[in-house]
Design a protein around this motif. Structure first.
Motif, PDB file in Angstrom:
ATOM      1  N   HIS A  55       0.874  -1.176   0.000  1.00  0.00           N
ATOM      2  CA  HIS A  55       0.000   0.000   0.000  1.00  0.00           C
ATOM      3  C   HIS A  55       0.912   1.227   0.000  1.00  0.00           C
ATOM      4  O   HIS A  55       1.599   1.492   0.985  1.00  0.00           O
ATOM      5  CB  HIS A  55      -0.922  -0.042   1.221  1.00  0.00           C
ATOM      6  CG  HIS A  55      -1.816  -1.245   1.215  1.00  0.00           C
ATOM      7  ND1 HIS A  55      -2.102  -1.987   2.334  1.00  0.00           N
ATOM      8  CD2 HIS A  55      -2.471  -1.838   0.187  1.00  0.00           C
ATOM      9  CE1 HIS A  55      -2.908  -2.988   2.000  1.00  0.00           C
ATOM     10  NE2 HIS A  55      -3.139  -2.920   0.702  1.00  0.00           N
ATOM     11  N   GLU A  58       1.400   4.000   2.731  1.00  0.00           N
ATOM     12  CA  GLU A  58       1.782   3.587   4.089  1.00  0.00           C
ATOM     13  C   GLU A  58       3.285   3.849   4.246  1.00  0.00           C
ATOM     14  O   GLU A  58       4.128   2.950   4.261  1.00  0.00           O
ATOM     15  CB  GLU A  58       1.348   2.139   4.308  1.00  0.00           C
ATOM     16  CG  GLU A  58      -0.183   2.071   4.177  1.00  0.00           C
ATOM     17  CD  GLU A  58      -0.805   0.704   4.357  1.00  0.00           C
ATOM     18  OE1 GLU A  58      -2.049   0.630   4.304  1.00  0.00           O
ATOM     19  OE2 GLU A  58      -0.084  -0.279   4.569  1.00  0.00           O
ATOM     20  N   HIS A 142       3.258  -2.540   7.038  1.00  0.00           N
ATOM     21  CA  HIS A 142       2.076  -1.788   6.602  1.00  0.00           C
ATOM     22  C   HIS A 142       1.723  -0.700   7.611  1.00  0.00           C
ATOM     23  O   HIS A 142       2.318  -0.607   8.671  1.00  0.00           O
ATOM     24  CB  HIS A 142       0.871  -2.728   6.508  1.00  0.00           C
ATOM     25  CG  HIS A 142       0.820  -3.559   5.281  1.00  0.00           C
ATOM     26  ND1 HIS A 142      -0.051  -3.335   4.259  1.00  0.00           N
ATOM     27  CD2 HIS A 142       1.567  -4.643   4.924  1.00  0.00           C
ATOM     28  CE1 HIS A 142       0.132  -4.247   3.304  1.00  0.00           C
ATOM     29  NE2 HIS A 142       1.108  -5.062   3.686  1.00  0.00           N
ATOM     30  N   GLY A 143       0.625   0.015   7.271  1.00  0.00           N
ATOM     31  CA  GLY A 143      -0.037   0.844   8.267  1.00  0.00           C
ATOM     32  C   GLY A 143      -0.218   2.292   7.898  1.00  0.00           C
ATOM     33  O   GLY A 143       0.739   2.972   7.541  1.00  0.00           O
TER      34      GLY A 143
HETATM   35 ZN    ZN Z   1      -1.512  -1.820   4.291  1.00  0.00          ZN
END
Ligand code: ZN
Length: 334
Positions: A55, A58, A142-143
């Protein structure tokens, strides 16, 4: 996997610091290359693969993957650390939320993938079958996509095989997380995250999550960096002392998505990391006149994993997620 050196000290596969670009053998992936940094000790040992940017917003995770390249030294380690800082290359400079723009699939829910599938499925298959083929552990960081705030947590996959579960949980516990989620074995019946896809083949992968709203915050970068270094210590790649743990690392065994019950503007009552009781109000859905249309209540007692930060959420789209503490099940009267 074909790898071309750019600024390397050594040839690919030799002890030392390698930096270059990788391409995968599947023709469906031939339009792209992936930046790769591989640090290989002179002594043999475990192999750890690390990635971010499934992603692309992120960014704390991506920055951690860049910083980690400078924190391993061939002369002070055994085994190999291989890092790809940005997996979702088709999304670079497009800022796509969640998906790969070529097939609109979420790479994070496409593992183990397929060599004859869409781009995302081919990429997952190549990650597992080429790049990570000889890895003892894969960590995908991630995040904090553009509209979300996530707690600091890690994910591993629980299976029916205790011999696979123990090291998976141990690696997930290497991060100074608020929550450690062991996904239910039932997740393995469908394509899923790396921990799920790898576990379906008897292999080990974990995920770390930290960040919010596409911001490069130092606290989240450090969370990822320190956790990966602890994983490398657990694999005996490096021997430096582990970092101290300050968060609770609450073991959880379920991950519940909670959808918006109607179109509207979501206003949260609680923040990621908070403990919530079953049926506790977690937020409201309101219209553009400020009237409350619906309340969102906790489906189960647990901890808030993440919540959406942009208020506008259509009916059925997730507003937040809850992790259920290990051993806690409905009707147990706890
Ligand atoms: Zn993610």
């Amino acid at each position: 996997m074909k790898v071309t050196a750019t600024i390397s000290d050594v040839e690919y596969g030799q002890p030392g610091l390698f930096r270059g670009y990788a391409s995968f053998s599947n023709p469906a992936l031939s339009a792209f290359t992936w930046p790769i940094c591989e640090i290989r000790g002179a002594r043999p040992g475990a192999k750890l693969c690390i990635s971010a940017g499934v992603h692309v917003n992120e960014v704390a995770a991506i920055e951690a993957a860049v910083r980690l390249q400078r924190l391993f030294h061939p002369e002070k380690m055994q085994g190999t650390v291989s890092i790809i800082p940005l997996i979702n290359q088709p999304a670079l400079y497009k800022y796509s939320e969640y998906v790969c723009p070529l097939d609109r699939k979420n790479i994070n829910f496409s593992f183990p993938g397929s060599a004859t599938g869409t781009f995302s499925e081919c990429l997952c298959d190549a990650i597992m079958g080429e790049w990570c083929v000889d890895a003892d552990c894969y960590v995908d960081m991630h995040g904090g996509d553009l509209r979300e705030n996530v707690s600091k947590f890690t994910i591993y996959q629980r299976t029916d095989d205790a011999a696979l579960n123990a090291p998976a949980q141990m690696m997930a516990m290497c991060f100074d997380s608020e929550i450690v989620v062991g996904l239910p074995a039932s997740h393995m019946q469908n394509p899923g995250r790396p921990p799920t896809g790898f576990a379906a083949h008897g292999r080990l992968a974990i995920m770390s999550e930290a960040g919010a709203n596409g911001l490069l915050d130092e606290d989240s970068v450090r969370f990822h960096v320190d956790g990966v270094l602890n994983v490398a210590r657990a694999l005996e790649i490096i021997e430096t002392p582990p970092t101290a743990f300050g968060r609770a690392r609450v073991l959880c065994d379920d991950y519940l998505w909670v959808a918006a019950p109607c179109d509207g503007e979501f206003h949260a009552d609680v923040e990621p990391g908070a403990r919530v009781e079953r049926n506790q109000r977690l937020g409201t859905m309101r219209n553009f006149f400020g009237e409350i249309l619906a309340e969102i209540k906790a489906p189960q007692t647990g901890l808030l994993l993440w919540r959406m930060t942009h208020p506008s959420i259509p009916k059925g789209s997730p507003a937040l997620a809850i992790a259920v503490e290990e051993g806690f099940h409905p009707n147990m009267g706890r």
